[in-house]
Design an enzyme around this catalytic site. Structure first.
Site, PDB file in Angstrom:
ATOM      1  N   LYS A   1      -4.271  24.586 -10.611  1.00 38.79           N
ATOM      2  CA  LYS A   1      -4.312  26.045 -10.433  1.00 38.79           C
ATOM      3  C   LYS A   1      -5.559  26.494  -9.701  1.00 38.79           C
ATOM      4  CE  LYS A   1      -1.090  27.626 -13.896  1.00 38.79           C
ATOM      5  NZ  LYS A   1      -0.793  28.492 -15.013  1.00 38.79           N
TER       6      LYS A   1
ATOM      7  N   LYS B   1       8.710  21.092 -10.771  1.00 39.74           N
ATOM      8  CA  LYS B   1       9.192  21.788 -11.966  1.00 39.74           C
ATOM      9  C   LYS B   1       9.747  23.177 -11.634  1.00 39.74           C
ATOM     10  CE  LYS B   1       6.457  23.908 -14.935  1.00 39.74           C
ATOM     11  NZ  LYS B   1       5.733  24.431 -16.096  1.00 39.74           N
TER      12      LYS B   1
ATOM     13  N   LYS C   1       8.198  29.677 -13.610  1.00 37.97           N
ATOM     14  CA  LYS C   1       8.388  31.120 -13.546  1.00 37.97           C
ATOM     15  C   LYS C   1       7.412  31.786 -12.586  1.00 37.97           C
ATOM     16  CE  LYS C   1       6.181  31.544 -17.999  1.00 37.97           C
ATOM     17  NZ  LYS C   1       6.151  32.100 -19.291  1.00 37.97           N
TER      18      LYS C   1
HETATM   19  P1  ATP Z   1       4.022  28.367 -14.831  1.00 35.60           P
HETATM   20  O1  ATP Z   1       4.831  27.368 -14.083  1.00 35.60           O
HETATM   21  O2  ATP Z   1       4.008  29.700 -14.216  1.00 35.60           O
HETATM   22  O3  ATP Z   1       2.658  27.870 -15.207  1.00 35.60           O
HETATM   23  P2  ATP Z   1       5.928  27.847 -16.840  1.00 35.60           P
HETATM   24  O4  ATP Z   1       7.149  28.137 -16.072  1.00 35.60           O
HETATM   25  O5  ATP Z   1       5.538  26.420 -17.072  1.00 35.60           O
HETATM   26  O6  ATP Z   1       4.724  28.632 -16.205  1.00 35.60           O
HETATM   27  P3  ATP Z   1       5.107  28.403 -19.499  1.00 35.60           P
HETATM   28  O7  ATP Z   1       4.919  29.692 -20.181  1.00 35.60           O
HETATM   29  O8  ATP Z   1       3.887  27.669 -19.086  1.00 35.60           O
HETATM   30  O9  ATP Z   1       6.022  28.569 -18.226  1.00 35.60           O
HETATM   31  O10 ATP Z   1       6.060  27.457 -20.352  1.00 35.60           O
HETATM   32  C1  ATP Z   1       6.513  27.699 -21.653  1.00 35.60           C
HETATM   33  C2  ATP Z   1       7.103  26.429 -22.224  1.00 35.60           C
HETATM   34  O11 ATP Z   1       8.272  26.055 -21.514  1.00 35.60           O
HETATM   35  C3  ATP Z   1       6.171  25.227 -22.135  1.00 35.60           C
HETATM   36  O12 ATP Z   1       6.266  24.466 -23.301  1.00 35.60           O
HETATM   37  C4  ATP Z   1       6.675  24.479 -20.950  1.00 35.60           C
HETATM   38  O13 ATP Z   1       6.385  23.128 -21.031  1.00 35.60           O
HETATM   39  C5  ATP Z   1       8.162  24.757 -21.007  1.00 35.60           C
HETATM   40  N1  ATP Z   1       8.717  24.759 -19.645  1.00 35.60           N
HETATM   41  C6  ATP Z   1       8.381  25.562 -18.631  1.00 35.60           C
HETATM   42  N2  ATP Z   1       9.074  25.272 -17.516  1.00 35.60           N
HETATM   43  C7  ATP Z   1       9.868  24.233 -17.831  1.00 35.60           C
HETATM   44  C8  ATP Z   1      10.811  23.445 -17.115  1.00 35.60           C
HETATM   45  N3  ATP Z   1      11.079  23.655 -15.835  1.00 35.60           N
HETATM   46  N4  ATP Z   1      11.465  22.471 -17.752  1.00 35.60           N
HETATM   47  C9  ATP Z   1      11.216  22.248 -19.048  1.00 35.60           C
HETATM   48  N5  ATP Z   1      10.338  22.931 -19.789  1.00 35.60           N
HETATM   49  C10 ATP Z   1       9.655  23.909 -19.204  1.00 35.60           C
END
Ligand code: ATP
Ligand code: LTN
Length: 333
Positions: free
Chosen positions: A114, A196, A199
């Site tokens: 980041k 991945k 969001k």
């Molecule tokens: P960002 O990518 O913006 O950092 P994020 O999409 O990873 O955010 P978080 O709030 O960090 O969202 O994630 C919440 C939970 O969901 C965490 O435990 C994370 O590991 C899980 N998670 C997020 N995206 C995925 C994904 N694509 N597949 C599986 N688990 C996910």
């Protein structure tokens, strides 16, 4: 009572990656583990490590709370609360910062990624983020913390900090264990299936948001990146696109990869994608309906008030106990 705890940041749009990798898992656990008390929270303090517009932040916090419940979290089983409404999180984070080392925070891959992407204006909060996350966890003495794979390193740090503090201050924290969902633990982006589904990705086409309308869901799946082979075969190394779509299919329907392959033998991607679009839509439809009922309701506020009360009770006690062990303030009677 033993405990389970987890949190999600109220940033971006909750998508099927977070849902399948994380929220759906909580929903399963709350019924599979009746002997545990659950704490699930909206990590709004984590969201401000990068500047957020006030109105937008408020909206996202409420949206996420409503989505949690709409996805099936049972407020009679789970203490659902907002992190910033429990001041002990910030207090404990400071105490843990005094028990963490700059070197170990510098090794966190999420921080490295980041801060590299951002270049200027990297806040101290972004750097100390893992100590806040450790505070979130250690305040409640959970035995398990369900997270996606990307959070494993942060959880290991929380464990290291817990062990270190326990050695210095006479066993004050439970050392938490990660609970990582086996399959569906990682859903990838629809337009770049080696990354991945996130969001915060700027490209809307990379993900399916839980609140996307039917035609958007179907369109995004139709245009998801695959390859030119045109066969539905699971091979995540060589064919990440179609394998990612199969993972989504499998996690929702519980149909094995083998059976999915059989079902679409001799057909191209078109039929597979049409079916998957319908499957995803059918999964999200009831969530969207429940969300619309909840978002402006008093019921949602009551759920969050109750969660805040219980979380404050547990967290305040813990932080006072730690203050006392350190020797802060005056001796408690
Ligand atoms: P960002 O990518 O913006 O950092 P994020 O999409 O990873 O955010 P978080 O709030 O960090 O969202 O994630 C919440 C939970 O969901 C965490 O435990 C994370 O590991 C899980 N998670 C997020 N995206 C995925 C994904 N694509 N597949 C599986 N688990 C996910
Ligand atoms: N950092 C996590 C969200 C999070 C969390 C936590 C998860 C904050 N505090 C405590 C589990 C336990 C994330 O970005 N997914």
């Amino acid at each position: 009572m033993k405990r389970i705890l987890s949190g999600i940041q109220p940033t971006g749009s909750l998508n099927i990656g977070t849902y399948l990798g994380s929220v759906k898992n909580f929903v399963k656990l709350q019924s599979q583990m009746p002997d545990y008390e659950f704490f699930i929270f909206i990590a709004d303090l984590h969201a401000i490590t990068v500047y957020k517009d006030k109105q937008e932040l408020r909206g996202k916090i409420r949206e996420l709370a409503a989505l949690y419940v709409a996805c099936g979290l049972d407020p009679t089983r789970v203490n659902l609360f907002i992190q910033s409404e429990v001041p002990a999180h910030s207090q404990m984070a400071y105490l843990l910062q005094c028990n963490s080392y700059i070197g170990e925070l510098e090794r966190m891959t999420q921080y490295k990624d980041k801060s590299r992407k951002q270049e200027t204006g990297v806040t101290v909060g972004l750097f100390t983020y893992p100590t806040l996350m450790a505070a979130d966890i250690l305040l409640y003495d959970p035995e398990f913390v369900p997270v996606g794979k990307d959070q494993k390193q942060h959880l290991e740090l929380a464990r290291d900090i817990a062990i270190r503090v326990n050695n210095k201050y006479n066993d004050i924290f439970t050392v938490p264990k990660p609970l990582i969902a086996e399959i569906g633990a990682k859903i990838n982006s629809l337009n770049d299936p080696t990354a991945k589904m996130s969001k915060s990705d700027n490209n809307e086409k990379s993900r399916i948001n839980l609140l996307d309308p039917e035609n958007t869901i179907k369109k995004k799946i139709r245009s998801a990146v695959t390859d030119s082979l045109g066969t539905v075969k699971y091979n995540p190394e060589e064919r990440p696109g179609v394998s990612n779509l199969m993972t989504i299919y499998h996690v929702i329907t519980n149909i094995s990869f083998e059976d999915i392959e059989k079902k679409y033998e001799g057909m191209g991607y078109k039929e597979f994608k049409e079916d998957l679009g319908e499957i995803v839509y059918q999964e999200l439809k009831p969530i969207q309906e429940r969300f619309n009922d909840l978002i402006n309701s008093k019921e949602l506020d009551t759920i969050l008030d109750n969660g805040r009360e219980r979380a404050n009770q547990v967290a305040f006690k813990k932080v006072m106990k730690f203050n006392d062990r350190i020797g802060l303030g005056r001796k408690r009677k």
